[in-house]
Design a protein around this motif. Structure first.
Motif, PDB file in Angstrom:
ATOM      1  N   ARG A   1     -14.732   7.794 -51.858  1.00  0.00           N
ATOM      2  CA  ARG A   1     -13.280   7.952 -51.705  1.00  0.00           C
ATOM      3  C   ARG A   1     -12.803   6.934 -50.693  1.00  0.00           C
ATOM      4  N   PHE A   2     -12.016   5.978 -51.148  1.00  0.00           N
ATOM      5  CA  PHE A   2     -11.508   4.956 -50.237  1.00  0.00           C
ATOM      6  C   PHE A   2     -10.221   5.446 -49.574  1.00  0.00           C
TER       7      PHE A   2
ATOM      8  N   VAL B   1     -21.328  11.565 -46.756  1.00  0.00           N
ATOM      9  CA  VAL B   1     -21.629  10.349 -46.000  1.00  0.00           C
ATOM     10  C   VAL B   1     -20.317   9.788 -45.482  1.00  0.00           C
ATOM     11  N   VAL B   2     -20.275   9.460 -44.199  1.00  0.00           N
ATOM     12  CA  VAL B   2     -19.054   8.891 -43.630  1.00  0.00           C
ATOM     13  C   VAL B   2     -19.251   7.386 -43.485  1.00  0.00           C
ATOM     14  N   GLY B   3     -18.524   6.624 -44.277  1.00  0.00           N
ATOM     15  CA  GLY B   3     -18.591   5.169 -44.187  1.00  0.00           C
ATOM     16  C   GLY B   3     -19.249   4.549 -45.400  1.00  0.00           C
ATOM     17  N   ALA B   4     -18.647   3.463 -45.886  1.00  0.00           N
ATOM     18  CA  ALA B   4     -19.198   2.753 -47.052  1.00  0.00           C
ATOM     19  C   ALA B   4     -19.496   1.297 -46.707  1.00  0.00           C
ATOM     20  N   GLY B   5     -20.071   1.106 -45.512  1.00  0.00           N
ATOM     21  CA  GLY B   5     -20.632  -0.207 -45.176  1.00  0.00           C
ATOM     22  C   GLY B   5     -22.022  -0.290 -45.783  1.00  0.00           C
ATOM     23  N   PHE B   6     -22.836  -1.183 -45.277  1.00  0.00           N
ATOM     24  CA  PHE B   6     -24.173  -1.345 -45.849  1.00  0.00           C
ATOM     25  C   PHE B   6     -24.975  -0.042 -45.778  1.00  0.00           C
ATOM     26  N   ALA B   7     -24.824   0.696 -44.675  1.00  0.00           N
ATOM     27  CA  ALA B   7     -25.581   1.947 -44.536  1.00  0.00           C
ATOM     28  C   ALA B   7     -25.123   2.976 -45.574  1.00  0.00           C
ATOM     29  N   GLY B   8     -23.806   3.133 -45.705  1.00  0.00           N
ATOM     30  CA  GLY B   8     -23.279   4.125 -46.647  1.00  0.00           C
ATOM     31  C   GLY B   8     -23.656   3.793 -48.089  1.00  0.00           C
TER      32      GLY B   8
ATOM     33  N   VAL C   1     -19.022  10.005 -50.513  1.00  0.00           N
ATOM     34  CA  VAL C   1     -18.863   9.050 -49.419  1.00  0.00           C
ATOM     35  C   VAL C   1     -17.373   8.914 -49.131  1.00  0.00           C
ATOM     36  N   TYR C   2     -17.017   8.995 -47.852  1.00  0.00           N
ATOM     37  CA  TYR C   2     -15.620   8.788 -47.451  1.00  0.00           C
ATOM     38  C   TYR C   2     -15.524   7.509 -46.638  1.00  0.00           C
ATOM     39  N   GLU C   3     -14.547   6.713 -46.985  1.00  0.00           N
ATOM     40  CA  GLU C   3     -14.402   5.392 -46.346  1.00  0.00           C
ATOM     41  C   GLU C   3     -12.930   5.175 -46.007  1.00  0.00           C
ATOM     42  N   GLN C   4     -12.666   4.831 -44.748  1.00  0.00           N
ATOM     43  CA  GLN C   4     -11.246   4.674 -44.400  1.00  0.00           C
ATOM     44  C   GLN C   4     -10.659   3.349 -44.878  1.00  0.00           C
ATOM     45  N   GLY C   5     -11.495   2.362 -45.122  1.00  0.00           N
ATOM     46  CA  GLY C   5     -10.997   1.116 -45.701  1.00  0.00           C
ATOM     47  C   GLY C   5     -10.720   1.287 -47.184  1.00  0.00           C
ATOM     48  N   SER C   6     -10.118   0.238 -47.773  1.00  0.00           N
ATOM     49  CA  SER C   6      -9.795   0.338 -49.202  1.00  0.00           C
ATOM     50  C   SER C   6     -10.920  -0.183 -50.075  1.00  0.00           C
ATOM     51  N   ASP C   7     -11.992  -0.633 -49.445  1.00  0.00           N
ATOM     52  CA  ASP C   7     -13.117  -1.140 -50.238  1.00  0.00           C
ATOM     53  C   ASP C   7     -14.393  -0.999 -49.411  1.00  0.00           C
ATOM     54  N   VAL C   8     -15.503  -1.353 -50.027  1.00  0.00           N
ATOM     55  CA  VAL C   8     -16.791  -1.259 -49.344  1.00  0.00           C
ATOM     56  C   VAL C   8     -16.935  -2.433 -48.366  1.00  0.00           C
ATOM     57  N   GLY C   9     -17.970  -2.377 -47.512  1.00  0.00           N
ATOM     58  CA  GLY C   9     -18.274  -3.542 -46.660  1.00  0.00           C
ATOM     59  C   GLY C   9     -18.299  -3.255 -45.175  1.00  0.00           C
ATOM     60  N   GLY C  10     -17.647  -2.149 -44.757  1.00  0.00           N
ATOM     61  CA  GLY C  10     -17.706  -1.763 -43.339  1.00  0.00           C
ATOM     62  C   GLY C  10     -17.234  -2.873 -42.423  1.00  0.00           C
ATOM     63  N   THR C  11     -18.084  -3.243 -41.496  1.00  0.00           N
ATOM     64  CA  THR C  11     -17.688  -4.238 -40.491  1.00  0.00           C
ATOM     65  C   THR C  11     -17.208  -5.541 -41.144  1.00  0.00           C
ATOM     66  N   TRP C  12     -17.771  -5.849 -42.316  1.00  0.00           N
ATOM     67  CA  TRP C  12     -17.391  -7.096 -43.004  1.00  0.00           C
ATOM     68  C   TRP C  12     -16.090  -6.923 -43.773  1.00  0.00           C
ATOM     69  N   TYR C  13     -15.643  -5.706 -43.928  1.00  0.00           N
ATOM     70  CA  TYR C  13     -14.343  -5.440 -44.526  1.00  0.00           C
ATOM     71  C   TYR C  13     -13.246  -5.680 -43.472  1.00  0.00           C
ATOM     72  N   TRP C  14     -13.543  -5.286 -42.208  1.00  0.00           N
ATOM     73  CA  TRP C  14     -12.515  -5.348 -41.168  1.00  0.00           C
ATOM     74  C   TRP C  14     -12.488  -6.697 -40.444  1.00  0.00           C
ATOM     75  N   ASN C  15     -13.671  -7.267 -40.208  1.00  0.00           N
ATOM     76  CA  ASN C  15     -13.746  -8.481 -39.380  1.00  0.00           C
ATOM     77  C   ASN C  15     -13.541  -9.734 -40.222  1.00  0.00           C
ATOM     78  N   ARG C  16     -12.277 -10.017 -40.513  1.00  0.00           N
ATOM     79  CA  ARG C  16     -11.940 -11.147 -41.399  1.00  0.00           C
ATOM     80  C   ARG C  16     -11.381 -12.321 -40.617  1.00  0.00           C
ATOM     81  N   TYR C  17     -11.615 -12.350 -39.333  1.00  0.00           N
ATOM     82  CA  TYR C  17     -11.006 -13.392 -38.505  1.00  0.00           C
ATOM     83  C   TYR C  17     -11.538 -14.779 -38.916  1.00  0.00           C
ATOM     84  N   PRO C  18     -10.783 -15.841 -38.569  1.00  0.00           N
ATOM     85  CA  PRO C  18     -11.213 -17.183 -38.961  1.00  0.00           C
ATOM     86  C   PRO C  18     -12.585 -17.490 -38.363  1.00  0.00           C
TER      87      PRO C  18
END
Ligand code: N01
Length: 552
Positions: free
Chosen positions: A113-114, A20-27, A43-60
């Protein structure tokens, strides 16, 4: 499916049933479901943790535009009964905590794998399996599932002089993990899509000066966000079973709401205005659900668009700024409408200015300024809220080779082609979660994710039980589906906008309407019927012996 086999290279990595590629909600949900079938999954995830879009989109100001009680998993009743959402629209940190909670609760992390990018996946026609390269290791798997997300490939436009800029540059879709403090700074925000519209009021409250560079004005409705009360949470929880069913089966976009029974022009103007005003007051995405023809009929659409334009003129004090903020080049809803907190009112602040980069495109970024229309706007930090290479961007970054060595990028050179948004002909045993050609981004994503994951898991269970070792969409079924997706899109106002739905935000990207507009209920029914007819439109090969589920 072959059982996991040891290898001299790296026993842990060498073989599994499903990558599985990605550990967001789908993964996360895939891993849980496929484990339940007794399959070995990596599961392979390029981020260091789960969450997918919510891992990356941390803007104010980042938060979901679908209400929390609905933007959450339904697959486990205890989970939905126990998790306490704090607000009507959950803020990004809370959604990320929820993803982490799901990962812990179902003990998912040990198979993820993160910090690991999947670079390539090549189909071995002889053995009917995929060879996947990820983080320098090689793993073979009978199946690959792309759970890469629709909006996870942040796009950074190349402005002239960008490299010379002396301040910090941030992208909303790739925000740093450490806090960003704009206090005392002159900040420039480029873009006025959902991410910008959420972040601009928060940045404006902190920065000394905020300059917003707008190319296209967007329609936005107030969120009316508020803390959730125990009573509100309880009213959802006690009726979750039925409410989730309605979201899945009865709603076009997977969000429970009152379904309109009439078109905008069926009501006299006075009634229509009352209805729009009521939705404006209650807030949120369901504004577009006042009438049943807002994305179908241009004249009906104009009535809703005019209402919002009037609201903008009421809120924004400077008439010139108000005019600039009034969208006039696309039907309302043909780009995803935005949901905001104080967006338009933010332009009344003395420290905020709006620059029209449609009339005067950005010419150059200077070390301390952005030049547009021959004028230099001084900034100490830049925020690029410039969006994503949506729906296909993350898939395109992986070298995926199917039958005859054809790459998915070559096959999709003129636009993505799938059957049901789930598989693409010529790429056996490769599934996509919420792929192009499925409702995905036009729906409550979690509803669509759960539907796809369940369909894929059922399909893999079916294959295992019958000794089927490969499944592939037929070209004929795919052609028919692509024609249907296009036909439905053409019958609406959606293709009239230069939206990311159309790929229009990426220079050179083929312009084709990517999501399926048929609605999640109708689409689910189609998928179920296909499965009930022994996966009609898919070709299967049987060479293996049927294998019973692990433990049986
Ligand atoms: O990205 P966008 P986004 N020069 O593509 C401008 C989801 N989302 O990150 O419209 C100047 O919508 C571009 O201008 P134009 C949601 O589905 C959800 O804001 O191309 N400007 C536009 O104004 C959303 O739809 C939540 O003319 C340039 C902006 O940048 C999707 O993500 C929250 C430019 C990009 O807007 C994407 O939203 C946030 C250039 N070269 C996002 N290039 C939720 O609440 C681009 N722009 C769940």
């Amino acid at each position: 499916m072959a059982a996991a086999q040891p290898s001299a290279q790296n026993p842990a990595d060498a073989r599994c049933d499903v990558v599985v590629v990605g550990a967001g909600f789908a993964g996360l949900y895939l891993l849980h479901r496929l484990r339940g079938l007794g399959l070995s999954v990596k599961v392979y995830e390029q981020g260091s943790d789960v969450g997918g879009t919510w891992y990356w989109n941390r803007y104010p100001g980042a938060r979901c535009d679908v209400e929390s009680m609905q933007y959450s998993f339904s697959f486990d009743d205890q989970l939905q009964q126990e998790w306490d959402w704090s607000e009507r629209y959950a803020p990004q940190p809370e959604i990320l905590r929820y993803a982490g909670h799901v990962a812990d609760r179902f003990d998912l992390r040990k198979d993820i794998r993160f910090d690991t990018r999947v670079d390539s996946a090549v189909f071995d026609e002889r053995h009917k399996q995929w060879t996947v390269r990820a983080g320098g290791a090689t793993v073979t798997a009978q199946h690959v599932v792309l759970a890469t997300g629709c909006l996870s490939n942040a796009r950074t436009p190349q402005f002239r002089g960008m490299a010379d800029f002396k301040g910090n540059v941030y992208h909303t879709g790739h925000w740093p993990h450490e806090p960003v403090d704009f206090t005392g700074l002159r900040v420039g925000v480029i873009g006025t899509g959902s991410s910008a519209i959420q972040s601009i009021p928060v940045i404006a409250a902190q920065a000394a000066q905020l300059t917003v560079f707008q190319r296209t004005a967007n329609f936005s409705v107030p969120a009316r966000n508020a803390p959730l009360t125990d009573e509100e949470r309880q009213s959802w929880r006690q009726d979750y079973k039925e409410l989730r069913r309605r979201a899945r089966e009865d709603m076009k976009n997977g969000i429970v709401q009152v379904v309109p029974d009439r078109g905008a022009l069926d009501d006299p103007e006075e009634i229509r205005r009352e209805k729009y005003a009521a939705r404006w007051s209650s807030g949120g995405l369901t504004f577009m659900g006042v009438y049943n023809n807002l994305v179908l009929d241009g004249r009906a659409n104009d009535t809703a668009a005019d209402f919002i334009r009037e609201k903008i003129a009421e809120i924004v004090e400077d008439p010139k700024t108000a005019k600039l903020l009034q969208p006039n080049d696309h039907p309302i809803g043909s780009k995803r409408i935005c949901v905001d907190t104080d967006y338009y009112a933010t332009f009344n602040r003395p420290n905020v200015q709006l620059v029209d980069i449609r009339s005067h495109p950005i010419e150059q970024i200077l070390p301390h300024a952005v030049r547009s229309g021959g004028k230099d706007y001084e900034v100490d930090a830049l925020v690029l809220a410039t969006g994503f290479d949506a729906m296909t961007g993350s898939v395109a970054k992986i070298e995926i080779r199917g039958r005859g060595g054809e790459t998915l990028n070559d096959k999709w050179a003129a636009g993505p082609r799938t059957y049901l948004g789930l598989m693409s002909a010529g790429f056996p045993n490769l599934f996509i979660v919420t792929g192009p050609g499925s409702p995905s981004v036009l729906s409550n994503m979690i509803v669509s994710i759960e539907q796809h994951v369940d369909w894929i898991a059922d399909c893999l269970g079916y294959m295992r039980d019958r000794g089927v070792d490969s499944i592939e969409a037929t070209h004929q079924a795919e052609d028919k589906w692509v024609a249907h997706v296009n036909e439905v899109a053409e019958s609406t106002l959606y293709p009239q906008a230069n939206s990311w739905y159309m790929g229009a935000n990426i220079p050179g990207k083929p312009q084709i309407f990517m999501p399926y507009i048929g609605g999640v209920g109708a689409y689910r029914q189609i998928c179920n019927e296909v499965a009930a007819k022994d996966y009609e439109g898919f070709a299967m090969t049987v060479t293996a012996r049927p294998r019973a589920a692990a433990g049986s």
